[in-house]
Design an enzyme around this catalytic site. Structure first.
Site, PDB file in Angstrom:
ATOM      1  N   GLU A 159      22.395  26.217  80.983  1.00  9.14           N
ATOM      2  CA  GLU A 159      21.285  25.873  80.092  1.00  9.14           C
ATOM      3  C   GLU A 159      20.983  24.397  80.279  1.00  9.14           C
ATOM      4  O   GLU A 159      21.887  23.589  80.490  1.00  9.14           O
ATOM      5  CB  GLU A 159      21.659  26.146  78.637  1.00  9.14           C
ATOM      6  CG  GLU A 159      20.559  25.672  77.676  1.00  9.14           C
ATOM      7  CD  GLU A 159      20.708  26.200  76.262  1.00  9.14           C
ATOM      8  OE1 GLU A 159      21.832  26.524  75.856  1.00  9.14           O
ATOM      9  OE2 GLU A 159      19.681  26.268  75.567  1.00  9.14           O
ATOM     10  N   GLU A 209      19.691  34.439  71.461  1.00  8.18           N
ATOM     11  CA  GLU A 209      20.684  34.678  70.403  1.00  8.18           C
ATOM     12  C   GLU A 209      19.956  35.184  69.152  1.00  8.18           C
ATOM     13  O   GLU A 209      20.022  34.570  68.107  1.00  8.18           O
ATOM     14  CB  GLU A 209      21.390  33.350  70.136  1.00  8.18           C
ATOM     15  CG  GLU A 209      22.688  33.444  69.413  1.00  8.18           C
ATOM     16  CD  GLU A 209      23.290  32.051  69.234  1.00  8.18           C
ATOM     17  OE1 GLU A 209      22.626  31.181  68.627  1.00  8.18           O
ATOM     18  OE2 GLU A 209      24.417  31.830  69.702  1.00  8.18           O
TER      19      GLU A 209
HETATM   20  O1  AHR Z   1      25.455  26.838  74.238  1.00  7.26           O
HETATM   21  C1  AHR Z   1      24.744  26.136  73.288  1.00  7.26           C
HETATM   22  C2  AHR Z   1      23.920  27.042  72.387  1.00  7.26           C
HETATM   23  O2  AHR Z   1      24.739  27.853  71.607  1.00  7.26           O
HETATM   24  C3  AHR Z   1      23.029  28.020  73.093  1.00  7.26           C
HETATM   25  O3  AHR Z   1      21.849  27.455  73.489  1.00  7.26           O
HETATM   26  C4  AHR Z   1      22.794  29.064  72.052  1.00  7.26           C
HETATM   27  O4  AHR Z   1      22.501  30.331  72.601  1.00  7.26           O
HETATM   28  C5  AHR Z   1      24.033  29.026  71.210  1.00  7.26           C
HETATM   29  O5  AHR Z   1      23.724  28.913  69.880  1.00  7.26           O
END
Ligand code: AHR
Length: 657
Positions: free
Chosen positions: A51, A381
């Protein structure tokens, strides 16, 4: 007493002599039932989660050194400053002016550019990069810009250290009255982590500039728009089963306007639309107002990266919902067309023939062959009924046109509770393919949950442990550490994932990358600065598991007993039995691996990660403080005495026939 044939080629340096002669009558017995191998283990079991958080993309994996190269940040001169001259009276003044404009831009998706007006020859302005620019002695950097001239025919580019000492320079020349890209290569003669780039114009008039770039020539696989080599190497070394991208909450955006849209991230980099990074001001304690996404690292590059490191691609797409921790903005059900088409077109971009519109773009970008996309995440999520409703729309369209693509769905932000349970109820009813569970929990939780999947329904959806990391203090605490305690507790937990490899199909630690001067979220698998990087203890646990994943589960007992956690698998390709043992205890443990139904033959390869100090960490100064150590063990019988160090993770690859 120790039998003579126990360890014939044993690395004595590793195992203190004081152990020999210890009575092993109380040794733990690890029974491995190779006579009854179980289900196949997914070949993409241990993968990675990428990410753009913590400056993971711009300023990290994507090695562009100029911050805000296209003048598209909210404050279009972010990152840029003028060089001051001095009047005869000692008053500081610039010899020209920077004027951000949008008339006749380079293109419509990148509408801003800068006009550098020169009143006095020698007008200069500089960019300080992403917390400085890392340059290396003897390395080459491609300096390029789109330029349109109102007079000047040349521009000098000078790389300096913080004190203005020149480290290398180059010149662009021959400008005309229309936009055109110019480039030159600059070699630097000193290694400097906080260099800056200054541009000088020595003739009166003006230059229009856009996409001003300083890019290392030596990238991973020497690609022009390539990735930072040391970081990709660390990823490659993991041999990850899959690459999940581009996140994470970045998929969702704080509002739908700044959600991740893959179509804006492919094609010519000058046409990719810069937007704010959602982690920009997420945490009061770690604001990063200069955090944007240039998308120089976009979906083509992600697919290419996955291919390079031997990982299956797993793109996660927005399902019409912004982050439910932020605005929770949701697209109406009758407005989902664009989102669903993005998913369908992505399949075409990845897999379609070069004669199809998106397949053609892939080919034009340099990859006529398909990227073999097999799965897509619908939403990141998310949770709740609105999510389920939107999933149904996606599933109807995607399954009708692409039944071959597995869909990954979310189980919300926590590993248990009402949201989690109701998500699972829905996914079971809807016969979802793979459910993504997230756990950012304490090390104790990881140790207590090694049997989490033992009772999961074998006929229901499969599990993707899509984001997890032991939090030494608390989730999102800025005081979290990557230490041996977090790592070894994850290792214990991962034995549970592997033992349940028929249900758990994929698992990835998160987040992956963090810039030491620009992070938002701790802990992270890999830390880097402008020049160097290292894998944390948690990274090495991932590596040991991913490098030693078998193809079939083998029953093992005990698997969680008094601080001893185990898993076993068979590697049918190499004819090895792989036994993993985690000793979460402050004392050395003698044990016997007893094999049923397999005859060991010859030398077993042993990999050990071990440290008696649970607070131990890797660092820039000591990047290898806790790292895997290899040794060889001569295995002569079905009873294999082993020594498990205090707080250790050990993997035995035992050749069998
Ligand atoms: O990994 C950091 C964050 O944690 C991600 O972006 C999210 O999916 C989760 O809440």
């Amino acid at each position: 007493m120790l039998k003579k044939n126990w360890f014939s080629i044993l690395l004595f340096a590793l195992f203190p002599v004081c152990l020999f002669g210890q009575n092993h009558e109380n040794a733990a017995v690890i029974s491995v039932d190779a006579a009854h191998p179980g289900a196949a283990i997914s070949q993409s079991m241990f993968g990675i989660f990428f990410e753009d958080i913590n400056f993971g993309a711009d300023g990290g994996l994507y090695p562009e050194l100029v911050k805000n190269r296209s003048f598209e940040f909210q404050e279009p001169l972010t990152g840029w400053k003028e060089v001051m001259g001095f009047s005869s009276k000692g008053i500081a003044f610039p010899k020209g002016e920077l004027d951000v404009r949008t008339q006749d831009p380079l293109n419509q998706t990148n509408p801003h550019y800068v006009r550098a007006r020169v009143y006095d020859p020698g007008y200069g302005f500089w960019n300080g990069g992403f917390r400085g620019m890392g340059v290396e002695s003897g390395a080459e950097y491609r300096f390029s810009a789109y330029v349109r001239s109102g007079g000047p025919k040349t521009m000098r580019a000078v790389i300096t250290d913080g004190n203005g000492r020149e480290l290398g320079s180059g010149k662009l020349e021959g400008f005309g009255a229309d936009w055109k890209r110019y480039e030159t290569v600059i070699r630097t003669n000193v290694t400097e982590p906080h260099a800056k780039l200054t541009l000088f114009i020595d003739e009166k008039g003006y230059l229009d500039l856009d996409m001003v770039s300083l890019f290392p020539v030596d990238t991973w696989k020497h690609r022009e728009n390539g990735l930072r080599k040391d970081l990709v190497q660390l990823l490659y070394d993991l041999h990850p089963g899959f690459l999940r991208f581009p996140g994470g909450c970045i998929v969702e955006g704080r509002t739908l306007v700044n959600r991740y849209r893959w179509k804006n991230t492919v094609g010519d980099i000058a046409q990719r639309k810069t937007i704010i990074n959602r982690w920009n001001l997420e945490f009061d304690q770690r604001p990063a107002p200069d955090y944007f996404q240039s998308f120089g690292l976009g979906f083509y590059e992600y697919f290419q990266l996955a291919e390079d490191i031997g990982a299956r691609p797993l793109p996660i797409l927005n399902c019409g919902m912004a982050c439910q921790f932020n605005s929770s903005e949701t697209a109406a059900l009758n407005e989902l067309d664009e989102y669903v088409h993005d998913a369908l077109d992505l399949i075409e971009f990845a897999n379609g023939p070069v004669t199809s519109p998106w397949g053609k773009l892939r080919a034009q970008m340099g990859h006529p062959a398909p990227f073999h996309l097999e799965m897509i995440g619908v939403g990141n999520e998310q949770w709740g009924p609105r999510y389920v409703d939107r999933y149904k729309v996606f599933a109807a369209a995607l399954k009708a046109q692409h039944p071959e693509i597995n869909l990954v769905v979310a189980a919300g932000p926590s590993p248990s509770g009402e949201l989690f349970d109701s998500a699972w109820n829905n996914w079971r009813q809807l016969k979802a393919n793979i459910v993504d569970e997230h756990y950012y929990m304490s090390p104790e939780w990881f140790l207590e949950n090694t049997s989490r999947y033992d009772q999961y329904d074998r006929s229901g959806p499969k599990v993707f442990a899509g984001e997890y990391a032991a939090q030494s203090v608390a989730t999102t605490s800025a005081d979290n550490r990557n230490n041996w305690k977090t790592a070894i507790s994850e290792a214990a937990f991962m034995t549970g994932l592997e033992r349940n490899g028929d249900v758990v199909q994929m698992a990835s630690y998160a987040p992956l990358l963090a810039h030491v001067d620009a992070w938002q979220w701790k802990p992270d698998a890999i830390w880097f600065d402008n020049l160097y990087s290292y894998g944390t203890t948690d990274y090495y646990v991932q590596k040991v598991f991913a490098n030693n994943a078998g193809t079939r589960i083998v029953p093992v007992t005990p698997h969680a007993d008094g601080g001893l956690y185990t898993s076993a698998s068979l590697d049918e390709r190499t004819h090895e039995l792989i036994v993993k043992a985690v000793n979460y205890s402050p004392t050395v443990r003698l044990a016997e691996i007893r094999l049923n139904g397999a005859n060991p033959s010859g030398m077993a390869k042993v990999t050990t990660l071990e440290c008696a100090d649970l607070k131990a960490e890797n660092s820039f100064e000591h990047p290898m403080a806790v790292t895997p150590v290899g040794s060889i063990l001569d295995v002569k019988s079905r009873v294999i005495p082993v020594r498990l160090g205090a707080y250790s993770v050990t993997v035995y690859r035992i050749p069998v026939h």
